[in-house]
Scaffold this motif. Structure first.
Motif, short mmCIF file in Angstrom:
data_model
loop_
_atom_site.label_atom_id
_atom_site.label_comp_id
_atom_site.label_asym_id
_atom_site.label_seq_id
_atom_site.Cartn_x
_atom_site.Cartn_y
_atom_site.Cartn_z
N GLU A 230 0.79 -1.67 -0.05
CA GLU A 230 0.11 -0.05 0.33
C GLU A 230 1.09 1.42 0.04
OE1 GLU A 230 -2.02 -2.83 3.12
OE2 GLU A 230 -0.01 -2.14 2.34
N TRP B 89 -10.69 -3.09 1.01
CA TRP B 89 -9.54 -2.26 1.41
C TRP B 89 -10.28 -2.37 3.41
CZ3 TRP B 89 -4.91 0.56 0.69
CH2 TRP B 89 -4.66 1.00 -0.82
N LEU C 228 -5.93 6.01 -1.39
CA LEU C 228 -4.58 4.79 -1.42
C LEU C 228 -4.18 4.13 -3.00
CD1 LEU C 228 -5.56 3.80 1.76
CD2 LEU C 228 -4.02 6.00 2.15
N CYS D 2 -2.69 -0.09 -3.92
CA CYS D 2 -2.09 -1.35 -3.80
C CYS D 2 -1.88 -1.92 -4.71
CB CYS D 2 -3.84 -2.01 -2.88
SG CYS D 2 -2.70 -3.65 -2.68
N CYS E 22 -4.17 -3.25 2.52
CA CYS E 22 -5.34 -3.48 1.15
C CYS E 22 -5.27 -5.03 1.57
CB CYS E 22 -4.41 -3.31 -0.13
SG CYS E 22 -4.90 -3.64 -1.36
#
Length: 126
Positions: free
Chosen positions: A6, A36, A20, A22, A96
């Motif tokens: 992440e 998530w 965010l 991943c 993640c």
């Protein structure tokens, strides 16, 4: 070895936004649902958002509906979480995760997960 990494966390003021990411290796995500989760200080890890293997279906915990958006780019083997209108209550470590079953509609609980990322810290100040 499946690895989920992440990135994108940080410190923002209430009302701000973060995105965010991943990135996965060791497993092609095209056949797997992704999700998530977050864990606030002193609290249990909780579901935040999930997305089906093909991106057609998304799920969100009620607290983030209308503010967070999960998406995926299977060509890049990457999953995203766009977080808008952040609140101090959103503070925590965001993880993640990969759903264990193929062609899944997306995880809804910790028990649905077979691999976790290391987490990225999100801090929302008031």
């Amino acid at each position: 070895q499946v690895q989920l990494v992440e990135s994108g966390g940080g410190l923002v003021q209430a009302g701000g936004s973060l995105r965010l990411s991943c990135a996965a290796s060791g497993r092609a995500l095209i056949r797997y649902g992704m999700g998530w989760f977050r864990q606030a200080p002193g609290k249990e890890r909780e579901f935040v958002a999930g997305i089906s293997w093909n991106g057609d279906t998304t799920k969100y915990v009620d607290f983030v509906k209308g503010r967070f958006t999960i998406s995926r780019d299977n060509a890049k083997n990457t999953v995203y979480l766009q977080m808008n209108s952040l609140k101090p209550e959103d503070t925590g470590v965001y993880y993640c995760a990969t759903e264990g079953s193929r062609y899944g509609l997306g995880p809804r609980a910790v028990s649905d997960i077979d691999y976790w990322g290391q987490g990225t810290q999100v801090t929302v100040s008031s």
